[in-house]
Design a protein around this motif. Structure first.
Motif, PDB file in Angstrom:
ATOM      1  N   GLN A  27     -40.160   7.720  -2.805  1.00  0.00           N
ATOM      2  CA  GLN A  27     -39.065   8.367  -2.103  1.00  0.00           C
ATOM      3  C   GLN A  27     -38.759   7.643  -0.804  1.00  0.00           C
ATOM      4  O   GLN A  27     -39.656   7.324  -0.027  1.00  0.00           O
ATOM      5  CB  GLN A  27     -39.415   9.825  -1.817  1.00  0.00           C
ATOM      6  CG  GLN A  27     -39.389  10.701  -3.050  1.00  0.00           C
ATOM      7  CD  GLN A  27     -37.997  10.772  -3.654  1.00  0.00           C
ATOM      8  OE1 GLN A  27     -37.026  11.004  -2.972  1.00  0.00           O
ATOM      9  NE2 GLN A  27     -37.915  10.550  -4.959  1.00  0.00           N
ATOM     10  N   LEU A  28     -37.490   7.402  -0.567  1.00  0.00           N
ATOM     11  CA  LEU A  28     -37.098   6.627   0.600  1.00  0.00           C
ATOM     12  C   LEU A  28     -37.476   7.302   1.905  1.00  0.00           C
ATOM     13  O   LEU A  28     -37.701   6.636   2.915  1.00  0.00           O
ATOM     14  CB  LEU A  28     -35.595   6.371   0.554  1.00  0.00           C
ATOM     15  CG  LEU A  28     -35.066   5.372   1.568  1.00  0.00           C
ATOM     16  CD1 LEU A  28     -35.582   3.978   1.290  1.00  0.00           C
ATOM     17  CD2 LEU A  28     -33.537   5.385   1.596  1.00  0.00           C
ATOM     18  N   ASN A  29     -37.554   8.629   1.920  1.00  0.00           N
ATOM     19  CA  ASN A  29     -37.830   9.326   3.179  1.00  0.00           C
ATOM     20  C   ASN A  29     -39.252   9.090   3.688  1.00  0.00           C
ATOM     21  O   ASN A  29     -39.619   9.577   4.753  1.00  0.00           O
ATOM     22  CB  ASN A  29     -37.543  10.818   3.058  1.00  0.00           C
ATOM     23  CG  ASN A  29     -38.377  11.496   1.991  1.00  0.00           C
ATOM     24  OD1 ASN A  29     -39.332  10.930   1.483  1.00  0.00           O
ATOM     25  ND2 ASN A  29     -38.000  12.712   1.640  1.00  0.00           N
ATOM     26  N   MET A  30     -40.051   8.340   2.944  1.00  0.00           N
ATOM     27  CA  MET A  30     -41.396   7.986   3.394  1.00  0.00           C
ATOM     28  C   MET A  30     -41.404   6.719   4.231  1.00  0.00           C
ATOM     29  O   MET A  30     -42.461   6.316   4.747  1.00  0.00           O
ATOM     30  CB  MET A  30     -42.305   7.787   2.174  1.00  0.00           C
ATOM     31  CG  MET A  30     -42.456   9.006   1.303  1.00  0.00           C
ATOM     32  SD  MET A  30     -43.465   8.699  -0.149  1.00  0.00           S
ATOM     33  CE  MET A  30     -45.035   8.326   0.608  1.00  0.00           C
ATOM     34  N   TYR A  31     -40.240   6.080   4.400  1.00  0.00           N
ATOM     35  CA  TYR A  31     -40.194   4.757   5.008  1.00  0.00           C
ATOM     36  C   TYR A  31     -39.216   4.662   6.168  1.00  0.00           C
ATOM     37  O   TYR A  31     -38.099   5.207   6.104  1.00  0.00           O
ATOM     38  CB  TYR A  31     -39.799   3.719   3.958  1.00  0.00           C
ATOM     39  CG  TYR A  31     -40.757   3.645   2.803  1.00  0.00           C
ATOM     40  CD1 TYR A  31     -40.519   4.384   1.649  1.00  0.00           C
ATOM     41  CD2 TYR A  31     -41.896   2.849   2.860  1.00  0.00           C
ATOM     42  CE1 TYR A  31     -41.403   4.338   0.585  1.00  0.00           C
ATOM     43  CE2 TYR A  31     -42.780   2.793   1.803  1.00  0.00           C
ATOM     44  CZ  TYR A  31     -42.525   3.540   0.668  1.00  0.00           C
ATOM     45  OH  TYR A  31     -43.399   3.493  -0.387  1.00  0.00           O
ATOM     46  N   ASP A  89     -22.208 -13.991  12.053  1.00  0.00           N
ATOM     47  CA  ASP A  89     -22.865 -12.959  11.246  1.00  0.00           C
ATOM     48  C   ASP A  89     -23.214 -13.483   9.854  1.00  0.00           C
ATOM     49  O   ASP A  89     -23.878 -12.784   9.084  1.00  0.00           O
ATOM     50  CB  ASP A  89     -21.973 -11.729  11.107  1.00  0.00           C
ATOM     51  CG  ASP A  89     -21.744 -11.009  12.418  1.00  0.00           C
ATOM     52  OD1 ASP A  89     -20.600 -10.572  12.654  1.00  0.00           O
ATOM     53  OD2 ASP A  89     -22.698 -10.899  13.209  1.00  0.00           O
ATOM     54  N   THR A  90     -22.780 -14.679   9.542  1.00  0.00           N
ATOM     55  CA  THR A  90     -23.067 -15.268   8.243  1.00  0.00           C
ATOM     56  C   THR A  90     -24.566 -15.422   8.039  1.00  0.00           C
ATOM     57  O   THR A  90     -25.289 -15.855   8.933  1.00  0.00           O
ATOM     58  CB  THR A  90     -22.380 -16.638   8.125  1.00  0.00           C
ATOM     59  OG1 THR A  90     -20.965 -16.443   8.123  1.00  0.00           O
ATOM     60  CG2 THR A  90     -22.795 -17.360   6.861  1.00  0.00           C
ATOM     61  N   GLY A  91     -25.012 -15.076   6.844  1.00  0.00           N
ATOM     62  CA  GLY A  91     -26.418 -15.240   6.519  1.00  0.00           C
ATOM     63  C   GLY A  91     -26.805 -14.423   5.306  1.00  0.00           C
ATOM     64  O   GLY A  91     -25.978 -13.712   4.729  1.00  0.00           O
ATOM     65  N   VAL A  92     -28.050 -14.545   4.934  1.00  0.00           N
ATOM     66  CA  VAL A  92     -28.613 -13.720   3.874  1.00  0.00           C
ATOM     67  C   VAL A  92     -29.213 -12.488   4.522  1.00  0.00           C
ATOM     68  O   VAL A  92     -30.038 -12.596   5.431  1.00  0.00           O
ATOM     69  CB  VAL A  92     -29.684 -14.484   3.075  1.00  0.00           C
ATOM     70  CG1 VAL A  92     -30.285 -13.581   2.007  1.00  0.00           C
ATOM     71  CG2 VAL A  92     -29.074 -15.741   2.449  1.00  0.00           C
ATOM     72  N   TYR A  93     -28.790 -11.343   4.063  1.00  0.00           N
ATOM     73  CA  TYR A  93     -29.231 -10.071   4.628  1.00  0.00           C
ATOM     74  C   TYR A  93     -30.307  -9.458   3.736  1.00  0.00           C
ATOM     75  O   TYR A  93     -30.126  -9.339   2.513  1.00  0.00           O
ATOM     76  CB  TYR A  93     -28.047  -9.120   4.769  1.00  0.00           C
ATOM     77  CG  TYR A  93     -27.186  -9.453   5.967  1.00  0.00           C
ATOM     78  CD1 TYR A  93     -26.429 -10.621   5.996  1.00  0.00           C
ATOM     79  CD2 TYR A  93     -27.151  -8.613   7.081  1.00  0.00           C
ATOM     80  CE1 TYR A  93     -25.661 -10.950   7.105  1.00  0.00           C
ATOM     81  CE2 TYR A  93     -26.386  -8.935   8.190  1.00  0.00           C
ATOM     82  CZ  TYR A  93     -25.641 -10.104   8.197  1.00  0.00           C
ATOM     83  OH  TYR A  93     -24.883 -10.416   9.302  1.00  0.00           O
ATOM     84  N   TYR A  94     -31.411  -9.078   4.382  1.00  0.00           N
ATOM     85  CA  TYR A  94     -32.556  -8.508   3.686  1.00  0.00           C
ATOM     86  C   TYR A  94     -32.816  -7.087   4.174  1.00  0.00           C
ATOM     87  O   TYR A  94     -32.746  -6.816   5.372  1.00  0.00           O
ATOM     88  CB  TYR A  94     -33.819  -9.328   3.961  1.00  0.00           C
ATOM     89  CG  TYR A  94     -33.758 -10.761   3.522  1.00  0.00           C
ATOM     90  CD1 TYR A  94     -33.284 -11.749   4.373  1.00  0.00           C
ATOM     91  CD2 TYR A  94     -34.196 -11.129   2.254  1.00  0.00           C
ATOM     92  CE1 TYR A  94     -33.242 -13.076   3.975  1.00  0.00           C
ATOM     93  CE2 TYR A  94     -34.162 -12.458   1.847  1.00  0.00           C
ATOM     94  CZ  TYR A  94     -33.678 -13.413   2.710  1.00  0.00           C
ATOM     95  OH  TYR A  94     -33.643 -14.727   2.306  1.00  0.00           O
ATOM     96  N   CYS A  95     -33.160  -6.202   3.249  1.00  0.00           N
ATOM     97  CA  CYS A  95     -33.637  -4.887   3.664  1.00  0.00           C
ATOM     98  C   CYS A  95     -35.155  -4.865   3.595  1.00  0.00           C
ATOM     99  O   CYS A  95     -35.769  -5.605   2.813  1.00  0.00           O
ATOM    100  CB  CYS A  95     -33.034  -3.768   2.831  1.00  0.00           C
ATOM    101  SG  CYS A  95     -33.374  -3.837   1.070  1.00  0.00           S
ATOM    102  N   ALA A  96     -35.737  -4.034   4.431  1.00  0.00           N
ATOM    103  CA  ALA A  96     -37.186  -3.965   4.527  1.00  0.00           C
ATOM    104  C   ALA A  96     -37.617  -2.532   4.772  1.00  0.00           C
ATOM    105  O   ALA A  96     -36.850  -1.737   5.345  1.00  0.00           O
ATOM    106  CB  ALA A  96     -37.691  -4.867   5.644  1.00  0.00           C
ATOM    107  N   ALA A  97     -38.834  -2.212   4.364  1.00  0.00           N
ATOM    108  CA  ALA A  97     -39.358  -0.862   4.509  1.00  0.00           C
ATOM    109  C   ALA A  97     -40.739  -0.895   5.134  1.00  0.00           C
ATOM    110  O   ALA A  97     -41.537  -1.797   4.861  1.00  0.00           O
ATOM    111  CB  ALA A  97     -39.430  -0.182   3.143  1.00  0.00           C
ATOM    112  N   SER A  98     -41.009   0.103   5.960  1.00  0.00           N
ATOM    113  CA  SER A  98     -42.339   0.261   6.538  1.00  0.00           C
ATOM    114  C   SER A  98     -42.858   1.653   6.235  1.00  0.00           C
ATOM    115  O   SER A  98     -42.113   2.629   6.361  1.00  0.00           O
ATOM    116  CB  SER A  98     -42.306   0.053   8.041  1.00  0.00           C
ATOM    117  OG  SER A  98     -43.554   0.414   8.599  1.00  0.00           O
TER     118      SER A  98
END
Length: 125
Positions: A27-31, A89-98
């Motif tokens: 579940q996303l709400n853990m991060y 703003d050009t670039g590769v965009y990454y999502c991350a979780a903790s």
């Protein structure tokens, strides 16, 4: 948790784009969730992040006032709305979780445990 980034694409300077990140497995709400980007020839840099329940956000100075991060925990998604785009703003965009609870500036400075594949954003002048 597995993270899948999508969206992005190309835009003219001054335009808008959105990217999203879908989480699976937990579940996303853990991060705590963050967006980072890497421009060609440069190191990866922090863009924006949001606390578990969305009550705290943090932005890089370079995007403050132009980008908006949000999340929908019921849909297991995190979004990054990008307005007034600039060529830098050009670039590769990454999502991350903790798995740790972050708020405030910790959202930028503390480590992230899981990373998705990137999605390319290209802004032309």
């Amino acid at each position: 948790v597995q993270l899948q980034a999508s969206g992005g694409g190309s835009a003219q300077a001054g335009g808008s784009l959105s990217v999203s990140c879908t989480a699976s497995g937990r579940q996303l709400n853990m991060y705590s969730m963050g967006w980072f980007r890497q421009a060609p020839g440069k190191d990866r840099e922090f863009v924006a992040a949001i606390a578990r329940m969305g009550f705290s956000t943090y932005y890089a100075d370079s995007v403050k006032g132009r980008f908006t991060i949000s999340r929908d925990n019921a849909e297991n998604r995190v979004y990054l709305r990008m307005d007034s785009l600039k060529p830098e703003d050009t670039g590769v965009y990454y999502c991350a979780a903790s798995v740790s609870y972050y708020s405030g500036s910790d959202l930028k400075t503390r480590p992230y445990d899981y990373w998705g594949q990137g999605t390319l954003v290209t802004v032309s002048s």
